[in-house]
Design an enzyme around this catalytic site. Structure first.
Site, PDB file in Angstrom:
ATOM      1  N   PHE A 178       0.795  -1.577  -0.045  1.00 24.62           N
ATOM      2  CA  PHE A 178       0.143  -0.220  -0.335  1.00 24.62           C
ATOM      3  C   PHE A 178       0.440   1.032  -0.241  1.00 24.62           C
ATOM      4  O   PHE A 178       2.144   0.848   0.012  1.00 24.62           O
ATOM      5  CB  PHE A 178      -0.647   0.140   1.186  1.00 24.62           C
ATOM      6  CG  PHE A 178      -2.121  -0.902   1.286  1.00 24.62           C
ATOM      7  CD1 PHE A 178      -2.515  -1.972   0.673  1.00 24.62           C
ATOM      8  CD2 PHE A 178      -1.929  -1.695   2.176  1.00 24.62           C
ATOM      9  CE1 PHE A 178      -3.739  -2.301   0.375  1.00 24.62           C
ATOM     10  CE2 PHE A 178      -2.774  -3.214   2.247  1.00 24.62           C
ATOM     11  CZ  PHE A 178      -3.720  -3.457   1.316  1.00 24.62           C
ATOM     12  N   GLU A 201      -2.189  13.730   4.764  1.00 17.79           N
ATOM     13  CA  GLU A 201      -1.937  12.521   4.129  1.00 17.79           C
ATOM     14  C   GLU A 201      -3.174  11.956   4.060  1.00 17.79           C
ATOM     15  O   GLU A 201      -3.961  11.776   4.396  1.00 17.79           O
ATOM     16  CB  GLU A 201      -1.117  11.682   5.028  1.00 17.79           C
ATOM     17  CG  GLU A 201       0.289  12.144   5.713  1.00 17.79           C
ATOM     18  CD  GLU A 201       0.398  11.412   6.396  1.00 17.79           C
ATOM     19  OE1 GLU A 201       0.174  10.488   7.048  1.00 17.79           O
ATOM     20  OE2 GLU A 201       2.384  11.854   6.993  1.00 17.79           O
ATOM     21  N   ALA A 246     -15.825 -10.152  -0.203  1.00 20.14           N
ATOM     22  CA  ALA A 246     -15.218  -8.504  -1.060  1.00 20.14           C
ATOM     23  C   ALA A 246     -13.681  -8.797  -1.477  1.00 20.14           C
ATOM     24  O   ALA A 246     -13.213  -9.485  -1.263  1.00 20.14           O
ATOM     25  CB  ALA A 246     -14.878  -7.455   0.099  1.00 20.14           C
ATOM     26  N   GLU A 262     -14.702 -12.654  -6.998  1.00 24.44           N
ATOM     27  CA  GLU A 262     -14.689 -13.390  -5.317  1.00 24.44           C
ATOM     28  C   GLU A 262     -15.750 -14.384  -4.428  1.00 24.44           C
ATOM     29  O   GLU A 262     -15.120 -15.250  -3.823  1.00 24.44           O
ATOM     30  CB  GLU A 262     -14.493 -11.799  -4.385  1.00 24.44           C
ATOM     31  CG  GLU A 262     -13.371 -10.867  -5.265  1.00 24.44           C
ATOM     32  CD  GLU A 262     -12.318 -11.333  -4.570  1.00 24.44           C
ATOM     33  OE1 GLU A 262     -12.551 -12.160  -3.736  1.00 24.44           O
ATOM     34  OE2 GLU A 262     -11.263 -10.643  -4.970  1.00 24.44           O
ATOM     35  N   SER A 283     -13.859   6.151   3.034  1.00 24.12           N
ATOM     36  CA  SER A 283     -13.344   7.109   4.353  1.00 24.12           C
ATOM     37  C   SER A 283     -12.774   8.049   3.579  1.00 24.12           C
ATOM     38  O   SER A 283     -11.487   8.218   3.365  1.00 24.12           O
ATOM     39  CB  SER A 283     -12.663   6.119   4.753  1.00 24.12           C
ATOM     40  OG  SER A 283     -11.559   7.460   5.815  1.00 24.12           O
ATOM     41  N   PRO A 284     -13.775   8.751   3.038  1.00 23.58           N
ATOM     42  CA  PRO A 284     -13.045  10.507   2.138  1.00 23.58           C
ATOM     43  C   PRO A 284     -12.258  11.258   2.488  1.00 23.58           C
ATOM     44  O   PRO A 284     -11.765  11.927   2.331  1.00 23.58           O
ATOM     45  CB  PRO A 284     -14.603  11.147   1.989  1.00 23.58           C
ATOM     46  CG  PRO A 284     -15.430  10.597   2.709  1.00 23.58           C
ATOM     47  CD  PRO A 284     -15.100   9.363   3.263  1.00 23.58           C
ATOM     48  N   GLY A 285     -11.888  11.447   4.185  1.00 20.63           N
ATOM     49  CA  GLY A 285     -11.529  11.942   5.262  1.00 20.63           C
ATOM     50  C   GLY A 285     -10.052  11.485   4.861  1.00 20.63           C
ATOM     51  O   GLY A 285      -8.587  12.230   5.077  1.00 20.63           O
ATOM     52  N   GLU A 313      -3.274 -16.452  -1.598  1.00 23.23           N
ATOM     53  CA  GLU A 313      -3.424 -14.599  -1.135  1.00 23.23           C
ATOM     54  C   GLU A 313      -3.546 -14.403   0.198  1.00 23.23           C
ATOM     55  O   GLU A 313      -3.850 -13.726   1.123  1.00 23.23           O
ATOM     56  CB  GLU A 313      -4.363 -14.364  -1.907  1.00 23.23           C
ATOM     57  CG  GLU A 313      -4.425 -13.277  -2.639  1.00 23.23           C
ATOM     58  CD  GLU A 313      -5.297 -13.250  -3.485  1.00 23.23           C
ATOM     59  OE1 GLU A 313      -6.208 -12.433  -3.262  1.00 23.23           O
ATOM     60  OE2 GLU A 313      -5.582 -13.194  -5.159  1.00 23.23           O
ATOM     61  N   GLU A 315      -5.092 -15.981   2.283  1.00 20.15           N
ATOM     62  CA  GLU A 315      -6.957 -15.594   3.090  1.00 20.15           C
ATOM     63  C   GLU A 315      -7.001 -17.461   3.853  1.00 20.15           C
ATOM     64  O   GLU A 315      -6.750 -17.768   3.409  1.00 20.15           O
ATOM     65  CB  GLU A 315      -7.576 -15.721   1.746  1.00 20.15           C
ATOM     66  CG  GLU A 315      -7.783 -14.457   0.724  1.00 20.15           C
ATOM     67  CD  GLU A 315      -8.458 -13.981  -0.447  1.00 20.15           C
ATOM     68  OE1 GLU A 315      -8.624 -13.199  -0.064  1.00 20.15           O
ATOM     69  OE2 GLU A 315      -8.635 -15.728  -0.509  1.00 20.15           O
TER      70      GLU A 315
END
Length: 359
Positions: A178, A201, A246, A262, A283-285, A313, A315
Site C-alpha cells: 500500500f 496524508e 469482497a 470473489e 473513508s473520504p477523509g 493470497e 486468505e
C-alpha cells in the site's frame, strides 16, 4: 543504439513518451507473430507463423532502453531478439501465451499511462522482485484513478474542479504493498478565495467490489469471517469480523466481474445475478478507496457454511449461512460491526419484498 519493435499499447505516444521522451516511432510490421496477453492483461507478442503483428520501430540509446526494459520487466514482458528486415530487433515476445489480448489496446494504453510514473519511481531504489510483487496493486491503483474521472452529479455539492486545488509538494511517507501520499496544498473555500496551505496524508488504495450473497427463495444469506488488521491495530480483543464477500478490482476488470470472481474464490459460490447498491468512498477523509457494493442472487439450498479463500493470497476465511432475520438480529446486538455490511443489509431489508416476488 538498439532497434526495438513496439506494439500496442507501447507504440501509443502517450505511453512510450513517458518512458522515452525523445523517442521517434516508425510504423512497422513483423511477420510470424501475433499479440497475446500476459500478467495483468499486459500484452506481449507470441510466435505464430502466418500472422503479422503491427506496431512501430524505434532506435533507442542505452539510457532509454534501460528505462523501457525496467518497465517491461515490472510488467512481466521479456525481451527477445529476432531478425526483421535483415537486422536484429528486440521485441517483447514469448513462445506461448494462452489467450488473445482481453481488453482494448486504447484502454490498456490509458491504464499504463497512469501506472508508468509509479513504476519508474521505484527504479534504482527497489529490487525487481520487490517491484514486480507490487505489479497488480500498481495497475489496480492506476485503474482506480481512471475510474475516478467518470463524471458524477453535483446538483447540491460544489461543482469546483480538483484542478483549482493548488499543490505545492507531494511526498510518499510510506511505499509498500500500500501507499500513503502527503500533499501540501491550498484549496478554494466556500467564503471565496483560497485556504491557508495545509498538509494532508492520504492512504492510496485500489477500488474494491463487495457482494452480499442472498437466496431470495430461502430468504438466506452468506457472510464471511476473517481476521482483520484494522480491528487488531485498534486494540479490539476480537479482531475477527463478519463481512460481505469482497476483493480488489483488478486491472481490466469491472466491479461486477470482480464481485462474481470473489464469490467463487472466497465462498465457492456461483451467482445468478447482481443488484447494484452503491459505489462510494469508504473513508473520504483519509483514503482513496471506493467500494462498489452489490447483492448477489444465488442458490444457498445446499450450503451450511465452510472454509474458503485463496491460499496464495494468505486468505483464511470461514463462511456462515443464516436467515435474513438472524442476520438483522446481529445488527441489533452489535456483532455485525462493519459499515458496508450494515449498509447492504439495510438495502436488502428495503428491497427484499421485490427480490422475493420474482424469485
Amino acid at each position: 543504439m538498439a532497434r526495438v519493435f513496439l506494439t500496442a499499447p507501447f507504440d501509443a505516444p502517450d505511453v512510450v513518451m513517458l518512458i522515452c521522451p525523445d523517442i521517434l516511432l516508425t510504423p512497422a510490421v513483423i511477420p510470424g507473430f501475433r499479440q497475446g496477453v500476459a500478467h495483468g492483461g499486459v500484452p506481449w507478442l507470441v510466435a505464430d507463423p502466418g500472422q503479422v503483428a503491427t506496431g512501430a520501430f524505434a532506435d533507442l540509446d542505452q539510457a532509454s532502453l534501460a528505462r523501457l526494459t525496467h518497465v517491461a520487466q515490472v510488467l512481466g514482458a521479456p525481451w527477445r531478439s529476432i531478425e526483421a528486415e535483415g537486422e536484429d530487433v528486440l521485441v517483447f515476445a514469448a513462445d506461448h501465451v494462452a489467450s488473445d489480448a482481453d481488453f482494448p489496446a486504447a484502454d490498456l494504453a490509458a491504464l499504463l499511462s497512469e501506472a508508468i510514473p509509479e513504476i519508474l519511481s521505484y527504479r534504482g531504489r527497489l529490487s525487481m522482485p520487490e517491484i514486480a510483487a507490487r505489479r497488480q496493486m500498481i495497475l489496480s491503483r492506476a485503474g482506480s484513478r481512471l475510474a475516478a474521472r467518470i463524471p458524477e452529479p453535483s446538483d447540491i455539492r460544489s461543482a469546483q474542479s480538483s484542478s483549482e486545488v493548488q499543490v505545492s509538494a507531494i511526498r510518499v511517507p510510506h511505499e509498500g504493498y500500500f501507499l500513503t501520499r502527503q500533499y501540501d496544498l491550498r484549496h478554494p473555500v466556500f467564503a471565496g478565495g483560497m485556504s491557508d496551505e495545509i498538509s494532508r496524508e492520504v492512504f492510496v488504495a485500489a477500488d474494491a467490489a463487495l457482494v452480499l450473497p442472498y437466496d431470495p427463495v430461502l430468504d438466506r444469506l452468506l457472510l464471511v469471517e476473517q481476521f482483520r488488521m484494522g480491528p487488531f491495530g485498534r486494540g479490539d480483543p476480537k479482531p475477527w469480523v463478519l463481512e460481505p464477500v469482497a476483493g480488489r478490482v483488478d486491472p481490466g476488470e469491472t466491479p461486477e466481474t470482480c464481485a462474481a470472481r470473489e464469490c467463487v474464490e472466497e465462498a465457492h459460490l456461483s451467482l445468478k445475478a447482481l443488484e447494484h447498491i452503491s459505489s462510494h468512498y469508504c473513508s473520504p477523509g483519509c483514503s482513496t478507496e471506493v467500494f462498489h457494493c452489490f447483492v448477489g442472487l444465488c442458490n444457498l439450498e445446499a450450503r451450511n457454511g465452510g472454509l474458503g479463500g485463496l491460499e496464495v493470497e494468505h486468505e483464511d476465511i470461514a463462511t456462515h449461512v443464516m436467515s435474513f432475520d438472524d442476520a438483522m438480529a446481529l445488527t441489533q446486538n452489535g456483532e455485525i460491526n462493519i459499515g458496508p455490511l450494515l449498509l447492504m443489509l439495510l438495502w436488502l431489508q428495503r428491497e427484499r419484498p421485490r427480490l422475493r416476488t420474482f424469485a
